[in-house]
Design a protein around this motif. Sequence first.
Motif, mmCIF file in Angstrom:
data_model
loop_
_atom_site.group_PDB
_atom_site.id
_atom_site.type_symbol
_atom_site.label_atom_id
_atom_site.label_comp_id
_atom_site.label_asym_id
_atom_site.label_seq_id
_atom_site.Cartn_x
_atom_site.Cartn_y
_atom_site.Cartn_z
ATOM 1 N N GLY A 170 -27.813 28.122 -30.184
ATOM 2 C CA GLY A 170 -27.689 27.803 -28.710
ATOM 3 C C GLY A 170 -26.427 28.447 -28.185
ATOM 4 N N GLU A 171 -25.477 28.282 -29.037
ATOM 5 C CA GLU A 171 -24.050 28.926 -28.691
ATOM 6 C C GLU A 171 -23.833 30.209 -28.365
ATOM 7 O OE1 GLU A 171 -19.644 27.705 -30.406
ATOM 8 O OE2 GLU A 171 -20.972 28.454 -31.933
ATOM 9 N N ASP A 172 -24.845 31.100 -29.214
ATOM 10 C CA ASP A 172 -24.894 32.366 -28.842
ATOM 11 C C ASP A 172 -25.646 32.767 -27.699
ATOM 12 O OD1 ASP A 172 -23.346 33.009 -30.980
ATOM 13 O OD2 ASP A 172 -25.087 33.578 -32.496
ATOM 14 N N ALA A 173 -26.612 31.926 -27.420
ATOM 15 C CA ALA A 173 -27.760 32.187 -25.983
ATOM 16 C C ALA A 173 -26.647 31.739 -25.105
ATOM 17 C CB ALA A 173 -28.839 31.087 -26.352
ATOM 18 N N CYS A 174 -25.943 30.839 -24.998
ATOM 19 C CA CYS A 174 -24.996 30.701 -23.720
ATOM 20 C C CYS A 174 -24.069 31.775 -23.226
ATOM 21 C CB CYS A 174 -24.375 29.185 -23.899
ATOM 22 S SG CYS A 174 -25.433 27.775 -23.499
ATOM 23 N N LYS A 175 -23.415 32.139 -24.452
ATOM 24 C CA LYS A 175 -22.550 33.177 -24.378
ATOM 25 C C LYS A 175 -23.320 34.613 -23.759
ATOM 26 C CE LYS A 175 -19.112 31.711 -27.860
ATOM 27 N NZ LYS A 175 -18.493 32.030 -29.021
ATOM 28 N N GLN A 176 -24.581 34.794 -24.368
ATOM 29 C CA GLN A 176 -25.193 35.888 -23.590
ATOM 30 C C GLN A 176 -25.631 35.729 -22.194
ATOM 31 O OE1 GLN A 176 -28.594 36.269 -26.352
ATOM 32 N NE2 GLN A 176 -27.329 36.694 -28.208
ATOM 33 N N GLN A 177 -25.559 34.716 -21.774
ATOM 34 C CA GLN A 177 -25.924 34.482 -20.559
ATOM 35 C C GLN A 177 -24.497 34.151 -19.414
ATOM 36 O OE1 GLN A 177 -28.815 35.449 -19.600
ATOM 37 N NE2 GLN A 177 -29.391 35.665 -21.570
ATOM 38 N N ASP A 178 -23.545 34.306 -20.222
ATOM 39 C CA ASP A 178 -22.156 34.462 -19.200
ATOM 40 C C ASP A 178 -21.666 32.916 -19.328
ATOM 41 O OD1 ASP A 178 -19.841 35.586 -17.815
ATOM 42 O OD2 ASP A 178 -20.557 35.061 -16.094
ATOM 43 N N ALA A 179 -21.856 32.314 -20.512
ATOM 44 C CA ALA A 179 -21.537 30.826 -20.278
ATOM 45 C C ALA A 179 -21.297 30.255 -21.522
ATOM 46 C CB ALA A 179 -22.933 30.141 -20.042
ATOM 47 N N ILE A 180 -20.890 29.070 -21.763
ATOM 48 C CA ILE A 180 -20.737 28.236 -22.996
ATOM 49 C C ILE A 180 -21.413 26.969 -22.959
ATOM 50 C CG2 ILE A 180 -18.195 29.272 -23.109
ATOM 51 C CD1 ILE A 180 -17.277 26.500 -21.955
ATOM 52 N N LEU A 181 -21.533 26.646 -24.358
ATOM 53 C CA LEU A 181 -22.208 25.211 -24.648
ATOM 54 C C LEU A 181 -21.444 24.370 -23.644
ATOM 55 C CD1 LEU A 181 -23.469 24.950 -28.260
ATOM 56 C CD2 LEU A 181 -24.686 25.152 -26.116
ATOM 57 N N ALA A 182 -22.442 23.380 -22.712
ATOM 58 C CA ALA A 182 -21.659 22.434 -22.005
ATOM 59 C C ALA A 182 -20.993 21.089 -22.989
ATOM 60 C CB ALA A 182 -22.768 21.933 -21.108
ATOM 61 N N SER A 183 -20.115 20.373 -22.520
ATOM 62 C CA SER A 183 -19.540 19.189 -22.896
ATOM 63 C C SER A 183 -20.478 18.266 -22.277
ATOM 64 C CB SER A 183 -18.028 19.211 -22.732
ATOM 65 O OG SER A 183 -17.916 18.836 -21.282
ATOM 66 N N HIS A 184 -20.330 16.967 -23.003
ATOM 67 C CA HIS A 184 -21.064 15.895 -22.643
ATOM 68 C C HIS A 184 -20.476 15.481 -21.215
ATOM 69 C CE1 HIS A 184 -22.466 11.741 -22.300
ATOM 70 N NE2 HIS A 184 -21.333 11.417 -22.123
ATOM 71 N N SER A 185 -19.178 15.585 -20.849
ATOM 72 C CA SER A 185 -18.812 15.116 -19.595
ATOM 73 C C SER A 185 -19.040 16.080 -18.526
ATOM 74 C CB SER A 185 -17.078 15.138 -19.761
ATOM 75 O OG SER A 185 -16.482 16.688 -19.880
ATOM 76 N N GLN A 186 -19.257 17.454 -18.790
ATOM 77 C CA GLN A 186 -19.926 18.400 -17.885
ATOM 78 C C GLN A 186 -21.178 17.829 -17.781
ATOM 79 O OE1 GLN A 186 -18.861 21.874 -19.909
ATOM 80 N NE2 GLN A 186 -17.106 22.130 -18.953
ATOM 81 N N LEU A 187 -22.162 17.717 -18.578
ATOM 82 C CA LEU A 187 -23.603 17.204 -18.365
ATOM 83 C C LEU A 187 -23.632 15.882 -17.637
ATOM 84 C CD1 LEU A 187 -26.628 17.892 -19.227
ATOM 85 C CD2 LEU A 187 -26.289 16.345 -21.259
ATOM 86 N N HIS A 188 -22.658 15.032 -18.135
ATOM 87 C CA HIS A 188 -22.870 13.863 -17.449
ATOM 88 C C HIS A 188 -22.463 13.907 -15.800
ATOM 89 C CE1 HIS A 188 -21.258 9.762 -15.938
ATOM 90 N NE2 HIS A 188 -22.171 9.475 -16.788
ATOM 91 N N LYS A 189 -21.549 14.794 -15.560
ATOM 92 C CA LYS A 189 -21.223 15.089 -14.115
ATOM 93 C C LYS A 189 -22.551 15.733 -13.314
ATOM 94 C CE LYS A 189 -17.980 17.480 -11.530
ATOM 95 N NZ LYS A 189 -16.862 18.578 -11.068
ATOM 96 N N ALA A 190 -23.171 16.681 -14.097
ATOM 97 C CA ALA A 190 -24.415 17.250 -13.731
ATOM 98 C C ALA A 190 -25.441 16.355 -13.450
ATOM 99 C CB ALA A 190 -24.766 18.548 -14.636
ATOM 100 N N TRP A 191 -25.466 15.321 -14.214
ATOM 101 C CA TRP A 191 -26.562 14.418 -14.030
ATOM 102 C C TRP A 191 -26.325 13.543 -12.752
ATOM 103 C CZ3 TRP A 191 -25.583 9.018 -14.659
ATOM 104 C CH2 TRP A 191 -26.676 8.035 -14.325
ATOM 105 N N LEU A 192 -24.987 13.096 -12.600
ATOM 106 C CA LEU A 192 -24.485 12.307 -11.363
ATOM 107 C C LEU A 192 -24.758 13.351 -10.090
ATOM 108 C CD1 LEU A 192 -21.032 10.854 -12.672
ATOM 109 C CD2 LEU A 192 -23.067 9.810 -12.312
ATOM 110 N N GLU A 193 -24.863 14.378 -10.227
ATOM 111 C CA GLU A 193 -25.191 15.156 -9.079
ATOM 112 C C GLU A 193 -26.816 15.646 -8.974
ATOM 113 O OE1 GLU A 193 -22.803 18.817 -10.007
ATOM 114 O OE2 GLU A 193 -20.742 17.857 -9.092
#
Length: 397
Positions: A186-209
């Motif tokens: 999963g970590e590698d898949a995100c890097k291959q897509q120009d990203a990183i694994l999200a943190s809980h706070s980032q996911l929570h913020k996305a849920w709020l949005e």
Amino acid sequence: MFLQQLRRLAFGKVTFAVFILTSSISVAFLPADADKGRRKVVHVLEDDTGAVIVQTAPGKVVTHRGGSITLPCRFHHEPENTDPARIRIKWTKVTDALQFQDVFVALGRQQRVFGSYKGRVFLEQAGPGDASVVIQNVTLEDYGRFECEVTNDMEDDTGFVNLDLEGVVFPYYPREGRYKLNYHQGEDACKQQDAILASHSQLHKAWLEGLDWCNAGWLEDGSVQYPISHPRDQCGRKENPAGVRNYGYRHKEDERYDAFCFTSKLNGKVYFLKRFKKVNYAEATKACVRDGSAAAKVGQLYAAWKFQLLDRCEAGWLEDGSVRYPVVNPRSRCGGSEPGVRHLGFPDKKFRLYGVYCFRGNKEEPAGGGETTTGLTDTLTRRKGGDGVPANVTTGI
């Protein structure tokens, strides 16, 4: 000679208190110096012993990928006439529980920058007692918690700064299907897509949005979670409240899920390549190359949707072989009533025909604040295991 100088620094007990000036102001839309006059007030009190107690303003500093940011840190020491050349300033990044990555160290005028921070990190030097550093050309990997440590002889104190990035969270699974990735994949898949694994706070913020996703995915801390904005029986029972559902920490090698990735502002531009006819995957990637670009990655398309406000009701190939399109302004016959990046899956690369989204990067500019390593040895840096080295809704899937 330098080490001998260090050994002689043995007189007088010095008490330090490091304090952090933080700001929740995003620098993405401010000029470089705009935040300097906006920092929160820090109140310094004195107790009965004369030692300084520092109360720091809570918060975090916010920027985006490619931006510059100051990690603010100031210190007060007693006695006041302590020689500045005797003070060591060290910055590390907290990578895990009790794990630290060396970023920057200075002793007097001698400085050293480590690893990927070389050429990007330097002291702000805003006056006496200032231990702030500036990070230029911020990367996705810079996201997280930094420690500022100030030391004189055997006395030291520390403070922490949280560096946050403006960005977007998106769920990801590969062509092989859902629930196929262990943590490292999963970590590698995100890097291959120009990203990183999200943190809980980032996911929570996305849920709020508004992010609503019924498949569990890895986060950077090794936990598995998923955000539900509209409870339903297919996604953990309709009676359960909306929120970020948490499976807890899972076995990183054996268990398999999807991934939640995080990306930020692009150092370039995503665009839909206009052609007279639709093409298969191989023809699409070649068309981008002929246009001086490359087929866009999934993270790049999400970033373009979020920051460029890319809005195109035409499906196109991406670099991973998936077909998607970004919608900022929902309309009929364009995949639903919510904004988001529509996903048509992973069609047959040879026989299915679509358009293509390309990415063209900006020309890199040299970063300031070059590395200085005059005479500073590794023995000064070993500590705590430091290694020296728009609404977010994804629909239509």
